[in-house]
Design a protein around this motif. Structure first.
Motif, PDB file in Angstrom:
ATOM      1  N   ASP A 296      76.438  14.117  30.628  1.00  0.00           N
ATOM      2  CA  ASP A 296      77.140  14.303  31.892  1.00  0.00           C
ATOM      3  C   ASP A 296      78.108  15.467  31.826  1.00  0.00           C
ATOM      4  O   ASP A 296      78.418  16.086  32.849  1.00  0.00           O
ATOM      5  CB  ASP A 296      77.900  13.033  32.273  1.00  0.00           C
TER       6      ASP A 296
ATOM      7  N   ARG B 238      70.690  14.533  27.755  1.00  0.00           N
ATOM      8  CA  ARG B 238      71.008  14.037  29.090  1.00  0.00           C
ATOM      9  C   ARG B 238      72.497  13.719  29.235  1.00  0.00           C
ATOM     10  O   ARG B 238      72.903  12.614  29.624  1.00  0.00           O
ATOM     11  CB  ARG B 238      70.162  12.812  29.437  1.00  0.00           C
TER      12      ARG B 238
ATOM     13  N   ARG C 253      69.880  19.671  26.346  1.00  0.00           N
ATOM     14  CA  ARG C 253      69.322  19.128  27.590  1.00  0.00           C
ATOM     15  C   ARG C 253      68.670  17.772  27.357  1.00  0.00           C
ATOM     16  O   ARG C 253      68.768  16.862  28.207  1.00  0.00           O
ATOM     17  CB  ARG C 253      68.302  20.124  28.163  1.00  0.00           C
ATOM     18  N   ARG C 254      68.017  17.634  26.203  1.00  0.00           N
ATOM     19  CA  ARG C 254      67.335  16.371  25.914  1.00  0.00           C
ATOM     20  C   ARG C 254      68.314  15.208  25.741  1.00  0.00           C
ATOM     21  O   ARG C 254      67.925  14.043  25.838  1.00  0.00           O
ATOM     22  CB  ARG C 254      66.472  16.522  24.655  1.00  0.00           C
TER      23      ARG C 254
ATOM     24  N   HIS D  36      70.488  11.154  36.001  1.00  0.00           N
ATOM     25  CA  HIS D  36      71.508  11.761  35.153  1.00  0.00           C
ATOM     26  C   HIS D  36      72.902  11.422  35.652  1.00  0.00           C
ATOM     27  O   HIS D  36      73.872  11.508  34.931  1.00  0.00           O
ATOM     28  CB  HIS D  36      71.373  13.285  35.144  1.00  0.00           C
TER      29      HIS D  36
ATOM     30  N   ARG E  94      65.405  13.070  37.174  1.00  0.00           N
ATOM     31  CA  ARG E  94      66.642  13.833  37.082  1.00  0.00           C
ATOM     32  C   ARG E  94      67.804  13.167  37.809  1.00  0.00           C
ATOM     33  O   ARG E  94      68.943  13.227  37.363  1.00  0.00           O
ATOM     34  CB  ARG E  94      66.421  15.245  37.635  1.00  0.00           C
TER      35      ARG E  94
ATOM     36  N   ARG F 167      62.458   8.959  33.308  1.00  0.00           N
ATOM     37  CA  ARG F 167      63.883   9.176  33.536  1.00  0.00           C
ATOM     38  C   ARG F 167      64.049  10.343  34.483  1.00  0.00           C
ATOM     39  O   ARG F 167      64.313  11.471  34.065  1.00  0.00           O
ATOM     40  CB  ARG F 167      64.608   9.439  32.215  1.00  0.00           C
TER      41      ARG F 167
ATOM     42  N   ARG G 121      78.945  15.376  35.700  1.00  0.00           N
ATOM     43  CA  ARG G 121      77.966  15.311  36.788  1.00  0.00           C
ATOM     44  C   ARG G 121      78.440  14.347  37.867  1.00  0.00           C
ATOM     45  O   ARG G 121      78.979  13.289  37.579  1.00  0.00           O
ATOM     46  CB  ARG G 121      76.623  14.816  36.259  1.00  0.00           C
TER      47      ARG G 121
END
Length: 413
Positions: A115, A113, A110-111, A15, A12, A10, A412
């Motif tokens: 937005d 993922r 962070r894990r 994301h 970056r 996966r 994001r």
């Protein structure tokens, strides 16, 4: 070279929100149980975000009293993932330990993922800033109430955007240091189907359950029974109401349409009473005639209380961020007397501005209560107009549209 720790499956760049994956929102709140307006808003907004197709995860703290997972069932029904969050508090004396705890939480976030990370408790802004930075996720902070900080300084910066529940809260947080251009006003909404207008049968049934005579003018306050919410001011004003009511109050609305003898007005207080506030509240009640105040415990289903009332009072001394009780009551067709400051004064605009008052002026508060009780009796269209005002300005559709727009815009890219 070793590639341990790198997730090659996966990368970056994936994301980013794409048509193949719905936006992933991390909702941060305190407890899951509904103990106030913020918790109710978070649950309702989470439900709407899920219905709109967003992928939602919720970070929360265990309940401070009662079962640790109180309120969890409603979120489980939505199928959202729940995570226990670290302690959100930050102190100068414990800064190093707090920062390390926030970093560990950031790595966990962070894990996921995400937005966007959506913090619904602005008092925990230090937690949100550091966690979102470590997680590499944009932060959206919902400004539900007045600032907890005199000056925010650099704390207000970074990849942080703000949603204010009212223009009053936007101004207050801007004065504390949030860049005004980073604040979007998204007023709260209420599901008008959940707070319906009453039928005569429902009014009668609600009053019978509470032991209230059909002809008794009934004024309702619900929420926390604290001085900051104006409860002591309301009780002082209630003494003035009782002193003059017999000379000016007409018979209240009678559900059967029959004439009934005049009754002394009744004040209903429903909500949580903290031990530290209980002595002062009890003294104020004891100073009033027996039977003039009915105290009920906190309850989640307030619709029967609204149906039993002729009028709802929201006399907050501290300005409300929004004023959810105002829109709930008006949705149910009940007029509201509320503080002219903060979010309540903002809701009661245009023709409803005459329903606002300075709650610390107890003589003015008493007169306003009596005036609106009179109007509720003499103007049968008042309840329907209240409901239409909420449906047009504070229904769920405009609120959800604004919330979705903001979360998608600040996530994001």
């Amino acid at each position: 070279m070793s590639h341990r720790g790198i997730d090659r499956r996966r990368p970056r760049r994936r994301h980013r929100t794409t048509a193949a994956r719905p936006p992933r929102v991390g909702v941060v709140t305190n407890g899951l149980a509904i103990t106030g307006g913020v918790e109710r808003c978070v649950l309702e907004d989470t439900r709407e975000l899920v219905a709109a197709g967003l992928d939602v995860e919720v970070w929360h703290r265990p309940a401070v009293s009662g079962p640790a997972d109180a309120g969890r069932a409603a979120y489980d029904d939505l199928g959202v993932r729940l995570h226990h969050a670290s302690d959100y508090r930050f102190g100068l004396r414990s800064a190093v330990g707090d920062a390390l705890r926030f970093v560990r939480q950031g790595l966990a976030v962070r894990r996921a993922r995400l937005d966007v990370l959506w913090l619904n408790r602005p008092e925990f802004l230090p937690w949100g800033r550091l966690v979102s930075t470590v997680a590499g996720v944009p932060l959206v902070v919902h400004l539900h109430h007045a600032p907890n900080y005199a000056r925010l300084g650099l704390l207000a910066g970074g990849r942080t955007e703000y949603l204010a529940v009212s223009h009053a809260m936007a101004r207050a947080w801007a004065a504390a240091g949030v860049p005004p251009q980073r604040i979007t006003v998204v007023p709260n909404g209420v599901d008008t189907d959940a707070f319906p207008a009453s039928t005569p049968h429902q009014v009668r049934a609600a009053r019978v359950t509470l032991g209230i005579d059909d002809a008794t003018p009934t004024v309702l306050y619900y929420g926390r029974l604290t001085p900051s919410k104006g409860v002591l001011a309301l009780l002082e004003a209630w003494g003035r109401v009782l002193a003059t009511a017999s000379d000016r109050l007409p018979v209240t609305t009678v559900t059967t349409g029959a004439t009934a003898p005049r009754r002394e007005p009744l004040l209903v207080l429903a909500g949580a009473l903290r031990p530290g506030d209980a002595p002062a509240v009890q003294r104020a009640i004891d100073a009033l005639p027996d039977g003039s105040v009915l105290v009920l415990p906190e309850r989640d289903d307030v619709v029967p209380l609204l149906h039993a009332a002729d009028l709802v009072v929201v006399p907050s001394i501290e300005p409300e961020g929004f004023g959810r009780v105002v829109v709930e009551a008006m949705s149910a067709g009940r007029p509201v007397v509320a503080a002219a400051s903060g979010g309540t004064g903002e809701i009661l605009a245009d023709e409803w501005a005459r329903f606002t008052v300075d709650p610390e002026d107890t003589a003015a508060l008493a007169k306003k209560v009596l005036d609106v009780l009179d109007e509720a009796v003499h103007d049968p269209s008042l309840g329907a107009r209240c409901r239409e005002w909420v449906r047009e300005h504070y229904g769920p559709e405009p609120h959800l549209a604004g919330l979705l727009r903001a979360l998608r815009a600040h996530g994001r890219r």
